[in-house]
Design an enzyme around this catalytic site. Structure first.
Site, PDB file in Angstrom:
ATOM      1  N   PHE A   1      15.449   7.253   6.803  1.00  0.00           N
ATOM      2  CA  PHE A   1      14.817   7.966   5.546  1.00  0.00           C
ATOM      3  C   PHE A   1      14.487   8.716   6.067  1.00  0.00           C
ATOM      4  CE2 PHE A   1      16.319   4.162   4.031  1.00  0.00           C
ATOM      5  CZ  PHE A   1      17.520   3.908   2.959  1.00  0.00           C
TER       6      PHE A   1
ATOM      7  N   LYS B   1      18.800   1.364   6.880  1.00  0.00           N
ATOM      8  CA  LYS B   1      19.043   2.969   7.239  1.00  0.00           C
ATOM      9  C   LYS B   1      17.474   3.501   7.620  1.00  0.00           C
ATOM     10  CE  LYS B   1      20.955   3.722   3.329  1.00  0.00           C
ATOM     11  NZ  LYS B   1      22.295   4.239   2.872  1.00  0.00           N
TER      12      LYS B   1
ATOM     13  N   LYS C   1       0.706  -0.854  -0.172  1.00  0.00           N
ATOM     14  CA  LYS C   1       0.309   0.239   0.102  1.00  0.00           C
ATOM     15  C   LYS C   1       0.553   1.690  -0.042  1.00  0.00           C
ATOM     16  CE  LYS C   1      -3.808  -2.229   2.652  1.00  0.00           C
ATOM     17  NZ  LYS C   1      -3.226  -2.298   4.240  1.00  0.00           N
TER      18      LYS C   1
ATOM     19  N   ASN D   1       5.716 -11.728   5.035  1.00  0.00           N
ATOM     20  CA  ASN D   1       6.887 -11.924   6.233  1.00  0.00           C
ATOM     21  C   ASN D   1       6.676 -12.837   7.084  1.00  0.00           C
ATOM     22  OD1 ASN D   1       5.861  -8.689   5.617  1.00  0.00           O
ATOM     23  ND2 ASN D   1       6.414  -8.611   7.333  1.00  0.00           N
TER      24      ASN D   1
ATOM     25  N   GLU E   1      11.344 -10.041   6.038  1.00  0.00           N
ATOM     26  CA  GLU E   1      10.603  -9.892   4.828  1.00  0.00           C
ATOM     27  C   GLU E   1      11.353 -10.123   3.499  1.00  0.00           C
ATOM     28  OE1 GLU E   1       9.177  -5.745   5.505  1.00  0.00           O
ATOM     29  OE2 GLU E   1       9.009  -5.693   7.220  1.00  0.00           O
TER      30      GLU E   1
ATOM     31  N   ARG F   1      23.142  -3.818   2.218  1.00  0.00           N
ATOM     32  CA  ARG F   1      23.480  -2.592   2.229  1.00  0.00           C
ATOM     33  C   ARG F   1      22.949  -3.105   4.181  1.00  0.00           C
ATOM     34  NH1 ARG F   1      19.426   0.991   3.365  1.00  0.00           N
ATOM     35  NH2 ARG F   1      17.427  -0.102   1.687  1.00  0.00           N
TER      36      ARG F   1
ATOM     37  N   HIS G   1       9.419 -10.601  -9.132  1.00  0.00           N
ATOM     38  CA  HIS G   1       8.007 -11.266 -10.174  1.00  0.00           C
ATOM     39  C   HIS G   1       7.053 -11.266  -9.371  1.00  0.00           C
ATOM     40  CE1 HIS G   1       6.214 -14.995 -12.105  1.00  0.00           C
ATOM     41  NE2 HIS G   1       5.335 -14.730 -10.893  1.00  0.00           N
TER      42      HIS G   1
HETATM   43  P1  ADP Z   1       2.010  -7.379   4.375  1.00  0.00           P
HETATM   44  O1  ADP Z   1       2.633  -6.134   5.913  1.00  0.00           O
HETATM   45  O2  ADP Z   1       1.258  -8.029   5.989  1.00  0.00           O
HETATM   46  O3  ADP Z   1       3.546  -8.049   4.377  1.00  0.00           O
HETATM   47  P2  ADP Z   1       2.219  -6.190   2.415  1.00  0.00           P
HETATM   48  O4  ADP Z   1       2.155  -5.046   2.483  1.00  0.00           O
HETATM   49  O5  ADP Z   1       4.006  -6.666   2.617  1.00  0.00           O
HETATM   50  O6  ADP Z   1       1.972  -6.682   3.775  1.00  0.00           O
HETATM   51  O7  ADP Z   1       2.518  -7.667   0.962  1.00  0.00           O
HETATM   52  C1  ADP Z   1       2.844  -8.669   1.367  1.00  0.00           C
HETATM   53  C2  ADP Z   1       2.254  -9.843   1.013  1.00  0.00           C
HETATM   54  O8  ADP Z   1       1.870  -9.560  -0.646  1.00  0.00           O
HETATM   55  C3  ADP Z   1       2.889 -11.608   0.453  1.00  0.00           C
HETATM   56  O9  ADP Z   1       2.083 -11.888   2.104  1.00  0.00           O
HETATM   57  C4  ADP Z   1       1.418 -11.706  -0.525  1.00  0.00           C
HETATM   58  O10 ADP Z   1       0.947 -12.244  -0.170  1.00  0.00           O
HETATM   59  C5  ADP Z   1       1.493 -10.652  -1.151  1.00  0.00           C
HETATM   60  N1  ADP Z   1       2.600 -10.722  -2.602  1.00  0.00           N
HETATM   61  C6  ADP Z   1       2.611 -10.523  -3.694  1.00  0.00           C
HETATM   62  N2  ADP Z   1       3.364 -10.308  -4.398  1.00  0.00           N
HETATM   63  C7  ADP Z   1       4.590 -10.553  -3.754  1.00  0.00           C
HETATM   64  C8  ADP Z   1       5.286 -10.218  -4.007  1.00  0.00           C
HETATM   65  N3  ADP Z   1       6.634 -10.373  -5.093  1.00  0.00           N
HETATM   66  N4  ADP Z   1       6.582  -9.775  -3.054  1.00  0.00           N
HETATM   67  C9  ADP Z   1       6.265 -10.791  -2.049  1.00  0.00           C
HETATM   68  N5  ADP Z   1       5.479 -10.497  -1.525  1.00  0.00           N
HETATM   69  C10 ADP Z   1       4.115 -11.067  -2.536  1.00  0.00           C
HETATM   70  N1  RBF Z   2      12.169  -0.119   5.971  1.00  0.00           N
HETATM   71  C1  RBF Z   2      14.159   0.874   6.962  1.00  0.00           C
HETATM   72  O1  RBF Z   2      13.191   1.710   7.495  1.00  0.00           O
HETATM   73  N2  RBF Z   2      14.695   1.026   6.133  1.00  0.00           N
HETATM   74  C2  RBF Z   2      15.584   0.416   5.229  1.00  0.00           C
HETATM   75  O2  RBF Z   2      16.807   1.206   4.818  1.00  0.00           O
HETATM   76  C3  RBF Z   2      14.686  -0.435   4.294  1.00  0.00           C
HETATM   77  N3  RBF Z   2      15.374  -1.744   3.454  1.00  0.00           N
HETATM   78  C4  RBF Z   2      14.460  -1.921   2.521  1.00  0.00           C
HETATM   79  C5  RBF Z   2      15.553  -3.267   1.566  1.00  0.00           C
HETATM   80  C6  RBF Z   2      14.168  -3.919   1.261  1.00  0.00           C
HETATM   81  C7  RBF Z   2      14.731  -4.685  -0.293  1.00  0.00           C
HETATM   82  C8  RBF Z   2      13.368  -4.162   1.145  1.00  0.00           C
HETATM   83  C9  RBF Z   2      12.182  -4.763   0.673  1.00  0.00           C
HETATM   84  C10 RBF Z   2      12.625  -3.284   2.122  1.00  0.00           C
HETATM   85  C11 RBF Z   2      13.181  -2.364   2.766  1.00  0.00           C
HETATM   86  N4  RBF Z   2      13.332  -1.854   4.501  1.00  0.00           N
HETATM   87  C12 RBF Z   2      13.228  -0.849   5.174  1.00  0.00           C
HETATM   88  C13 RBF Z   2      11.722  -2.218   5.082  1.00  0.00           C
HETATM   89  C14 RBF Z   2      10.009  -1.824   4.432  1.00  0.00           C
HETATM   90  O3  RBF Z   2      10.217  -0.163   5.926  1.00  0.00           O
HETATM   91  C15 RBF Z   2       9.579  -2.713   4.579  1.00  0.00           C
HETATM   92  O4  RBF Z   2       8.868  -3.770   3.821  1.00  0.00           O
HETATM   93  C16 RBF Z   2       7.717  -1.613   4.913  1.00  0.00           C
HETATM   94  O5  RBF Z   2       7.563  -1.638   5.942  1.00  0.00           O
HETATM   95  C17 RBF Z   2       6.880  -2.718   4.623  1.00  0.00           C
HETATM   96  O6  RBF Z   2       6.678  -4.015   5.686  1.00  0.00           O
HETATM   97 MG    MG Z   3       5.366  -7.443   4.542  1.00  0.00          MG
END
Ligand code: ADP
Ligand code: RBF
Ligand code: MG
Length: 156
Positions: free
Chosen positions: A109, A107, A21, A29, A79, A104, A84
């Site tokens: 931001f 961090k 979102k 997760n 996470e 890395r 894909h």
């Molecule tokens: P949450 O906070 O519940 O993890 P996210 O907004 O991070 O919600 O969305 C994660 C969910 O989206 C995953 O649990 C999975 O069901 C779905 N999803 C769809 N496409 C992907 C993708 N390419 N990588 C990871 N999760 C994906």
């Molecule tokens: N969250 C941070 O607060 N700092 C980061 O540097 C950061 N790097 C990320 C890098 C990747 C490749 C991904 C997938 C997530 C990263 N996040 C980071 C986490 C991000 O805040 C988190 O995925 C969202 O809050 C959704 O749970």
């Molecule tokens: Mg998630």
């Protein structure tokens, strides 16, 4: 980091719902139990590797391990963003990952846009690194080819 490559399997649980979102980057997760089972020498930070949902195809991934400083989480999370496009959500399914390399540290931001831009860079870095021949072998690893992935198993 002597634990790399690290093999990990677990159920996909609900997180904060922020990935798709707010960031446009969904992250699958793992449960608290899986997070707690991680070896202590895998430090928090951003990693790249391979991932598969259920018995599905193996794709490139980026993973974030830690407390998401931008969001000041109190609980550690692991996470995985799979590089894909899936048809829909896969909550409750078993995600298998191999964490191959480190990108890395986590961090903070000053803006959401800066966080998103950093994640986009991580994705590009992961794509490049995983094309190297030494990383292709892990894509074909038997870990992803077990015929019945029914249980939550940690490790290899
Ligand atoms: P949450 O906070 O519940 O993890 P996210 O907004 O991070 O919600 O969305 C994660 C969910 O989206 C995953 O649990 C999975 O069901 C779905 N999803 C769809 N496409 C992907 C993708 N390419 N990588 C990871 N999760 C994906
Ligand atoms: N969250 C941070 O607060 N700092 C980061 O540097 C950061 N790097 C990320 C890098 C990747 C490749 C991904 C997938 C997530 C990263 N996040 C980071 C986490 C991000 O805040 C988190 O995925 C969202 O809050 C959704 O749970
Ligand atoms: Mg998630």
């Amino acid at each position: 980091m002597k634990s790399l490559p690290y093999f990990c399997r677990g159920e996909v649980v609900r997180g904060f719902g922020r990935g798709s979102k707010e960031l446009g980057i969904p992250t699958a997760n793992f449960s608290e139990e899986v997070v707690d089972s991680f070896p202590s020498d895998i430090s928090t930070g951003i990693y790249y590797g391979w991932a598969s949902v259920g018995n599905g195809d193996v794709h490139k991934m980026v993973a974030s391990i830690g407390w998401n400083p931008y969001y000041k989480n109190v609980k550690k999370s692991v996470e995985t963003h799979i590089i894909h496009t899936f048809a829909g959500d896969f909550y409750g399914e078993i995600l298998s990952i191999i964490i191959v390399g480190y990108i890395r540290p986590e961090k903070n931001f000053s803006s959401l846009d800066a966080l998103i831009a950093a994640i986009q860079d991580d994705i590009e870095e992961a794509k490049k690194k995983l094309d190297l021949p030494e990383h292709q072998k892990l894509k074909e690893d038997n870990f992803f080819h077990t015929t019945t992935v029914t249980n939550i198993v940690n490790g290899h």
